[in-house]
Design a protein around this motif. Structure first.
Motif, short mmCIF file in Angstrom:
data_model
loop_
_atom_site.label_atom_id
_atom_site.label_comp_id
_atom_site.label_asym_id
_atom_site.label_seq_id
_atom_site.Cartn_x
_atom_site.Cartn_y
_atom_site.Cartn_z
N ALA A 83 0.67 -1.29 0.21
CA ALA A 83 0.02 0.05 0.00
C ALA A 83 0.42 0.90 -0.18
CB ALA A 83 -0.98 0.11 1.20
N ALA A 84 0.42 1.86 -0.75
CA ALA A 84 1.23 3.39 -1.13
C ALA A 84 0.90 4.34 0.81
CB ALA A 84 0.75 5.06 -1.94
N LEU A 85 1.27 4.93 1.35
CA LEU A 85 1.37 5.77 2.63
C LEU A 85 1.99 7.37 2.60
CD1 LEU A 85 -0.18 5.71 5.66
CD2 LEU A 85 3.06 4.76 6.33
N LEU A 86 0.68 8.37 2.98
CA LEU A 86 0.48 9.68 2.60
C LEU A 86 0.83 9.80 4.48
CD1 LEU A 86 1.44 12.05 1.84
CD2 LEU A 86 -1.59 12.37 1.42
N ALA A 87 1.83 10.32 4.90
CA ALA A 87 1.76 10.63 6.66
C ALA A 87 3.09 11.64 6.79
CB ALA A 87 2.59 9.33 7.26
N ILE A 88 1.96 12.57 7.64
CA ILE A 88 3.19 13.89 8.33
C ILE A 88 2.39 13.70 10.02
CG2 ILE A 88 2.13 15.33 6.24
CD1 ILE A 88 -0.71 16.42 7.44
N THR A 227 -9.76 -13.45 -0.86
CA THR A 227 -9.42 -14.61 0.47
C THR A 227 -8.50 -14.79 -0.20
OG1 THR A 227 -12.05 -16.12 -0.20
CG2 THR A 227 -9.85 -16.68 -0.43
N GLY A 228 -6.84 -15.31 0.71
CA GLY A 228 -5.51 -15.28 0.20
C GLY A 228 -5.17 -16.77 0.21
N ASN A 229 -4.08 -17.14 -0.21
CA ASN A 229 -4.04 -18.76 0.13
C ASN A 229 -2.34 -18.22 1.10
OD1 ASN A 229 -5.77 -19.68 -1.57
ND2 ASN A 229 -4.76 -18.76 -3.55
N TYR A 230 -2.37 -19.48 1.67
CA TYR A 230 -0.54 -18.74 2.89
C TYR A 230 -0.92 -20.06 3.24
CZ TYR A 230 -3.23 -14.35 3.55
OH TYR A 230 -4.35 -13.17 3.10
N SER A 231 0.98 -20.63 3.34
CA SER A 231 1.30 -21.44 3.79
C SER A 231 2.64 -21.47 4.02
CB SER A 231 1.70 -21.91 2.54
OG SER A 231 2.84 -21.23 1.03
N LEU A 232 3.05 -21.78 4.83
CA LEU A 232 4.53 -22.41 5.93
C LEU A 232 5.21 -23.35 5.45
CD1 LEU A 232 3.39 -21.71 9.11
CD2 LEU A 232 4.40 -19.54 7.34
N LYS A 233 6.89 -23.17 4.93
CA LYS A 233 7.65 -24.07 4.99
C LYS A 233 8.28 -25.03 5.92
CE LYS A 233 7.60 -24.30 -0.13
NZ LYS A 233 8.70 -24.41 -1.49
N ILE A 260 -9.02 -7.76 5.30
CA ILE A 260 -7.53 -7.61 5.03
C ILE A 260 -6.95 -8.19 4.00
CG2 ILE A 260 -5.56 -8.95 5.56
CD1 ILE A 260 -6.94 -7.49 7.77
N ASN A 261 -6.58 -7.67 2.97
CA ASN A 261 -6.03 -7.30 2.07
C ASN A 261 -5.11 -9.05 1.73
OD1 ASN A 261 -5.64 -7.07 -0.89
ND2 ASN A 261 -4.79 -5.63 -0.90
N PRO A 262 -5.20 -10.02 0.95
CA PRO A 262 -4.32 -10.82 0.78
C PRO A 262 -3.07 -10.46 -0.46
CG PRO A 262 -6.39 -11.71 -0.09
CD PRO A 262 -6.39 -10.10 0.19
N LYS A 263 -2.91 -9.49 -0.87
CA LYS A 263 -2.37 -8.71 -2.00
C LYS A 263 -1.28 -8.20 -0.77
CE LYS A 263 -5.24 -8.30 -6.39
NZ LYS A 263 -5.29 -7.64 -7.10
#
Length: 422
Positions: A83-88, A227-233, A260-263
């Motif tokens: 995500a882009a963030l604009l902060a002050i 929907t997000g796809n997640y894995s651990l190794k 929650i954005n999977p990307k």
């Protein structure tokens, strides 16, 4: 090339209000990437109306304006996966930020984070509660086509808890293409193509009185999360698989739903023989941890289940914790060891009194993953529509039997009465 915040320009323009006493500053921020190309542009004017409690237990309203010495540390360009963030930052410990997400065609504001510091005695005299207070609100900005500029000349505002944020004369473009600010404009709801810039009136600091609530329009329902796809190794071998859509329900003064954005979400954690943990990090703003354990049943068969969920909300600007909640008393999502658990329907995990996690299209296997694939799934009762069939059939048969028995009894009584007459 990976974007970074370099060559950031900050232009402060003084605008005097019509009252002669009010003054506010416009801020222009230009964020550039590593190739010195503009990737995020914003110019706007803003103020905050804040109600706070004093030591005498009454409430005061104050107006917090942007000063001339605003900084912009922490602003980032963003990318396809970030995500882009604009902060002050301004004044004595006050800060404001908004993050932007994008699709293949549009971008939009995601949520706004505002922190005000009641230790600033010049702004919050006699404040009862001391220290930074952080407010998180969903941004109601409509999606804007990529390569277009979001423009809002007229005054617009939104309220979250005890803070009303007011902005005007805003021009914003996130995910700038090829370093060139777009020519096409996307106007806010408060604007028309012929609107002239307006300046909000001065608001005096007065003790708060009971206010009349103005009618408001119903908020647009939040869509189900992707929907997000997640894995651990463990080494080169996959040891945990999870597919799920996640939504947070934060119950503050007003309910807030965050998808929650999977990307923009990364996964890490640990695998073990009897305990496994999956940790999800949504762009360094939301951390969610799921802990699974193995148990022995009375029949000596091993099952796994979800035991603990913890959620932490972070300030994107400085990484500080906004809120954190944990529940280690779950006994859900259970399935036989070596199989997976599936539940397509929405489920709710109550983390605390003020926080829930909603899951959609869930499919998880925290142990004994083979060939990088899910094993046979045990489905939740919400998904198993076949259970309704025997219930309906059984109920129908029971009703039919009851009707036959009643009819038989009535018939017997009539026959008996006839014989008596004879």
């Amino acid at each position: 090339m990976e974007p970074r915040c370099s060559g950031c320009l900050l232009l402060l323009l003084l605008l005097l209000g019509t009252s002669g006493f009010f003054q506010s500053y416009a801020v222009e921020v230009v964020i550039k990437d590593a190739s010195n190309a503009t990737c995020l542009y914003a110019r706007w004017m803003m103020r905050f109306l804040i109600k706070y409690e004093t030591n005498s237990s009454d409430y005061k309203n104050i107006t917090l304006n942007l000063p001339s010495d605003v900084t912009h540390n922490g602003s980032v360009c963003g990318s396809d996966t970030e995500a882009a963030l604009l902060a002050i930052q301004f004044g004595d410990g006050h800060s404001w930020s908004v993050n932007f997400t994008k699709t293949n065609e549009t971008y939009q504001g995601d949520f706004v984070t505002f922190t005000y510091n009641t230790n600033d005695a010049a702004v919050f005299p006699d404040a009862k509660r001391k220290g930074p207070i952080t407010i998180v609100a969903k941004d109601d900005m409509r999606p804007v086509q990529l390569n277009s500029v979001f423009v809002c000349h007229n005054v617009d505002s939104f309220e979250a808890e005890n803070v009303t944020q007011i902005y005007w004369n805003a021009t914003v473009q996130a995910f700038v293409q090829n370093g060139t600010i777009g020519k096409k404009e996307s106007r806010c709801r408060a604007d028309t193509p012929t609107s002239a810039p307006t300046v909000p009136p001065t608001i005096a600091n007065v003790t708060a009185a009971p206010a009349t609530t103005a009618p408001t329009t119903s908020p647009k329902p939040v869509e189900n999360p992707d929907t997000g796809n997640y894995s651990l190794k463990s080494g080169n071998k996959t040891c945990l698989l999870a597919t799920v859509g996640l939504q947070l329900n934060i119950s503050q003064d007003k309910p807030l739903l965050i998808n929650i954005n999977p990307k923009t979400t990364s996964a890490d954690g640990t695998c073990g023989n009897t305990t496994a943990t999956l940790r999800l990090n949504d762009g360094n703003s939301t951390l969610i941890g799921f802990t699974f354990v193995v148990k022995n049943t009375s029949a000596g068969v091993q099952k796994f289940y979800l035991k603990e969920v913890n959620v932490t909300l972070l300030n994107r600007l400085n990484g500080s914790v906004i809120s954190s909640a944990d529940n280690s008393n779950f006994s859900q999502w259970d399935a036989y060891l070596g199989s997976s658990y599936m539940c397509r329907k929405e489920q709710t995990l109550q983390i605390s009194e003020d926080l829930q996690v909603h899951t959609f299209n869930l499919w998880v296997q925290p142990f004994l993953v083979k060939a990088n694939k899910f094993s046979t799934a045990q489905e939740c009762s919400l998904d198993d529509d076949s259970i309704l069939i025997p219930i309906v059939v059984g109920a129908a048969l029971a009703g039919l039997i009851a009707i036959i028995v009643v009819a038989y009894i009535i018939g017997r009584r009539k026959s008996y009465a006839g014989y008596q007459t004879l």
